[in-house]
Design a protein around this motif. Structure first.
Motif, PDB file in Angstrom:
ATOM      1  N   UNK A  46      -6.388   2.904  -9.544  1.00 25.05           N
ATOM      2  CA  UNK A  46      -6.529   1.750  -9.341  1.00 25.05           C
ATOM      3  C   UNK A  46      -5.718   0.815  -9.649  1.00 25.05           C
ATOM      4  N   UNK A  47      -4.812   0.903 -10.940  1.00 25.45           N
ATOM      5  CA  UNK A  47      -3.561   0.330 -11.187  1.00 25.45           C
ATOM      6  C   UNK A  47      -2.486   0.387 -10.286  1.00 25.45           C
ATOM      7  N   UNK A  48      -2.360   1.876  -9.719  1.00 19.73           N
ATOM      8  CA  UNK A  48      -1.287   2.056  -8.967  1.00 19.73           C
ATOM      9  C   UNK A  48      -1.522   1.345  -7.504  1.00 19.73           C
ATOM     10  N   UNK A  49      -2.422   1.433  -6.949  1.00 16.74           N
ATOM     11  CA  UNK A  49      -2.755   0.724  -5.792  1.00 16.74           C
ATOM     12  C   UNK A  49      -2.607  -0.570  -6.090  1.00 16.74           C
ATOM     13  N   UNK A  50      -3.084  -1.261  -6.861  1.00 15.08           N
ATOM     14  CA  UNK A  50      -2.769  -2.778  -7.201  1.00 15.08           C
ATOM     15  C   UNK A  50      -1.433  -2.988  -7.023  1.00 15.08           C
ATOM     16  N   UNK A  51      -0.468  -2.438  -7.944  1.00 16.67           N
ATOM     17  CA  UNK A  51       0.846  -2.664  -7.844  1.00 16.67           C
ATOM     18  C   UNK A  51       1.450  -2.378  -6.399  1.00 16.67           C
ATOM     19  N   UNK A  52       0.923  -1.309  -5.741  1.00 23.57           N
ATOM     20  CA  UNK A  52       1.500  -1.226  -4.478  1.00 23.57           C
ATOM     21  C   UNK A  52       1.333  -2.391  -3.500  1.00 23.57           C
ATOM     22  N   UNK A  53      -0.138  -2.652  -3.460  1.00 19.06           N
ATOM     23  CA  UNK A  53      -0.472  -3.746  -2.732  1.00 19.06           C
ATOM     24  C   UNK A  53       0.240  -5.119  -2.819  1.00 19.06           C
ATOM     25  N   UNK A  54       0.533  -5.241  -4.269  1.00 24.85           N
ATOM     26  CA  UNK A  54       1.301  -6.623  -4.575  1.00 24.85           C
ATOM     27  C   UNK A  54       2.690  -6.596  -3.947  1.00 24.85           C
ATOM     28  N   UNK A  55       3.328  -5.656  -4.069  1.00 28.40           N
ATOM     29  CA  UNK A  55       4.514  -5.678  -3.243  1.00 28.40           C
ATOM     30  C   UNK A  55       4.538  -5.581  -1.777  1.00 28.40           C
ATOM     31  N   UNK A  56       3.465  -4.627  -1.404  1.00 27.76           N
ATOM     32  CA  UNK A  56       3.649  -4.678   0.336  1.00 27.76           C
ATOM     33  C   UNK A  56       3.168  -5.928   0.630  1.00 27.76           C
ATOM     34  N   UNK A  57       2.000  -6.677   0.310  1.00 29.58           N
ATOM     35  CA  UNK A  57       1.845  -7.861   0.532  1.00 29.58           C
ATOM     36  C   UNK A  57       2.702  -9.052   0.640  1.00 29.58           C
ATOM     37  N   UNK A  58       3.661  -9.059  -0.407  1.00 31.60           N
ATOM     38  CA  UNK A  58       4.691  -9.828  -0.472  1.00 31.60           C
ATOM     39  C   UNK A  58       5.685  -9.716   0.536  1.00 31.60           C
ATOM     40  N   UNK A  59       5.702  -8.537   1.084  1.00 26.81           N
ATOM     41  CA  UNK A  59       6.880  -8.202   2.175  1.00 26.81           C
ATOM     42  C   UNK A  59       6.190  -8.252   3.561  1.00 26.81           C
ATOM     43  N   UNK A  60       4.782  -8.798   3.581  1.00 29.38           N
ATOM     44  CA  UNK A  60       4.065  -9.023   4.840  1.00 29.38           C
ATOM     45  C   UNK A  60       3.935  -7.547   5.425  1.00 29.38           C
ATOM     46  N   UNK A  61       3.678  -6.422   4.624  1.00 28.60           N
ATOM     47  CA  UNK A  61       3.528  -5.028   5.291  1.00 28.60           C
ATOM     48  C   UNK A  61       2.166  -4.725   5.349  1.00 28.60           C
ATOM     49  N   UNK A  62       1.629  -4.521   6.592  1.00 26.96           N
ATOM     50  CA  UNK A  62       0.168  -4.245   6.610  1.00 26.96           C
ATOM     51  C   UNK A  62       0.135  -2.608   6.674  1.00 26.96           C
ATOM     52  N   UNK A  63      -0.385  -2.049   5.234  1.00 29.41           N
ATOM     53  CA  UNK A  63      -0.294  -0.763   5.248  1.00 29.41           C
ATOM     54  C   UNK A  63      -1.673  -0.098   4.590  1.00 29.41           C
ATOM     55  N   UNK A  64      -1.882   1.179   4.985  1.00 24.63           N
ATOM     56  CA  UNK A  64      -2.897   1.751   4.124  1.00 24.63           C
ATOM     57  C   UNK A  64      -2.557   2.953   3.143  1.00 24.63           C
ATOM     58  N   UNK A  65      -3.262   3.028   2.156  1.00 23.67           N
ATOM     59  CA  UNK A  65      -2.951   4.080   1.297  1.00 23.67           C
ATOM     60  C   UNK A  65      -3.836   5.204   0.995  1.00 23.67           C
ATOM     61  N   UNK A  66      -3.344   6.588   1.536  1.00 22.79           N
ATOM     62  CA  UNK A  66      -4.329   7.501   1.464  1.00 22.79           C
ATOM     63  C   UNK A  66      -4.139   8.544   0.270  1.00 22.79           C
ATOM     64  N   UNK A  67      -5.009   8.787  -0.150  1.00 21.68           N
ATOM     65  CA  UNK A  67      -4.888   9.675  -1.441  1.00 21.68           C
ATOM     66  C   UNK A  67      -5.695  11.026  -1.104  1.00 21.68           C
ATOM     67  N   UNK A  68      -5.098  12.191  -1.572  1.00 23.82           N
ATOM     68  CA  UNK A  68      -5.698  13.449  -1.268  1.00 23.82           C
ATOM     69  C   UNK A  68      -5.159  14.260  -2.269  1.00 23.82           C
ATOM     70  N   UNK A  69      -5.711  15.729  -2.249  1.00 24.63           N
ATOM     71  CA  UNK A  69      -5.181  16.640  -3.488  1.00 24.63           C
ATOM     72  C   UNK A  69      -4.692  17.966  -2.744  1.00 24.63           C
TER      73      UNK A  69
END
Length: 278
Positions: A141-164
């Motif tokens: 959760x904390x990781x995705x929050x950090x990612x989203x903050x930087x991506x949104x600032x750069x106007x990058x529309x992205x999806x984050x996919x997690x797997x194992x």
């Protein structure tokens, strides 16, 4: 009974028996017999790149597909009768718009310094796919929050996919254009080839298959899939009103165990029994 069938399947630990559970001895040969039906269009849908798909075709003696959706949905290839791979450039143009002119290399620099992320090998990156390793106990959760903050600032529309990666016991995190995913690529393939949902079956085993598994497309979770993935898929399919479009293989079909290609066959038999009785 559909006269044509689009069979889309993940590779690792779905069609490929490279998990810890055993493979039913005759399952892959029966899968090959099904794939040989000229009315069936076969698509491999995978996180692998082109070279790794080619290696799997040889190592596991897989049927030649008609299409490969690779790199977690960021590439679509048509495989011609001559074996030549032809990339769908229109797909790459479509998904590339989400990143506002940036590439994976650009995003790598943008996200530098975020804790817990370890860049995957160069061979696992491409223009519109940025992939990292992370520990299974990382605070997602904390990781995705950090990612989203930087991506949104750069106007990058992205999806984050997690797997194992079960064999390596490590987490995998893919950053993709927002409109790129296995689901969106399968939907594009359906559109291009004129297949309705009722004429399509998708098979998978892991978290990066989740969006397709819980969609309106008839889907199969092979028996060797993780119980947590099965639980989440059942919940999400139910909440989306798609419970009848999700089947979890359990074994028993033709005396097989439901793992890997046996689960694919079991799932096809569940939705379209006439295709296995021909």
């Amino acid at each position: 009974m559909p006269e044509r069938l689009l069979l889309c399947t993940d590779l690792d630990r779905t069609l490929l028996p490279n998990g810890v559970q055993p493979e039913s001895p005759l399952a892959r040969s029966q899968f090959a017999a099904l794939a040989a039906d000229r009315r069936l269009v076969l698509a491999y849908v995978t996180g692998r790149d082109r070279q790794l798909v080619l290696e799997a075709l040889t190592e596991y003696q897989l049927p030649q597909p008609d299409f490969v959706i690779g790199d977690v949905g960021t590439t679509i290839y048509h495989i011609g009768p001559d074996g030549e791979w032809r990339a769908d450039q229109a797909w790459e143009t479509k998904i590339g718009a989400d990143w506002n002119g940036r590439t994976g290399k650009d995003l790598q620099r943008l996200l530098a310094g975020i804790p817990d992320l370890r860049l995957q090998e160069e061979s696992k990156q491409n223009r519109y796919k940025l992939s990292y390793y992370l520990a299974l106990d990382a605070d997602r959760d904390a990781l995705v929050k950090s990612l989203r903050e930087r991506l949104d600032t750069a106007s990058v529309r992205a999806r984050v996919v997690w797997s194992i990666d079960e064999q390596a016991n490590i987490g995998l995190l893919d950053i993709l254009p927002e409109s790129a995913s296995k689901y969106h690529a399968v939907a594009m393939l359906q559109q291009l080839q004129g297949f309705a949902d009722i004429e399509t079956v998708f098979c998978g085993d892991s978290g990066n298959d989740m969006e397709v598994l819980t969609s309106s497309i008839p889907a199969v979770l092979v028996a060797n899939s993780d119980p947590e993935v099965q639980k989440e898929a059942l919940q999400r399919a139910a909440s989306g009103g798609h419970s009848s479009q999700l089947y979890i293989a359990s074994g028993g079909y033709n005396g097989m165990n439901g793992n890997y290609s046996a689960g694919i066959l079991e799932g096809v038999a569940h939705y379209h029994p006439e295709w296995l009785s021909r």
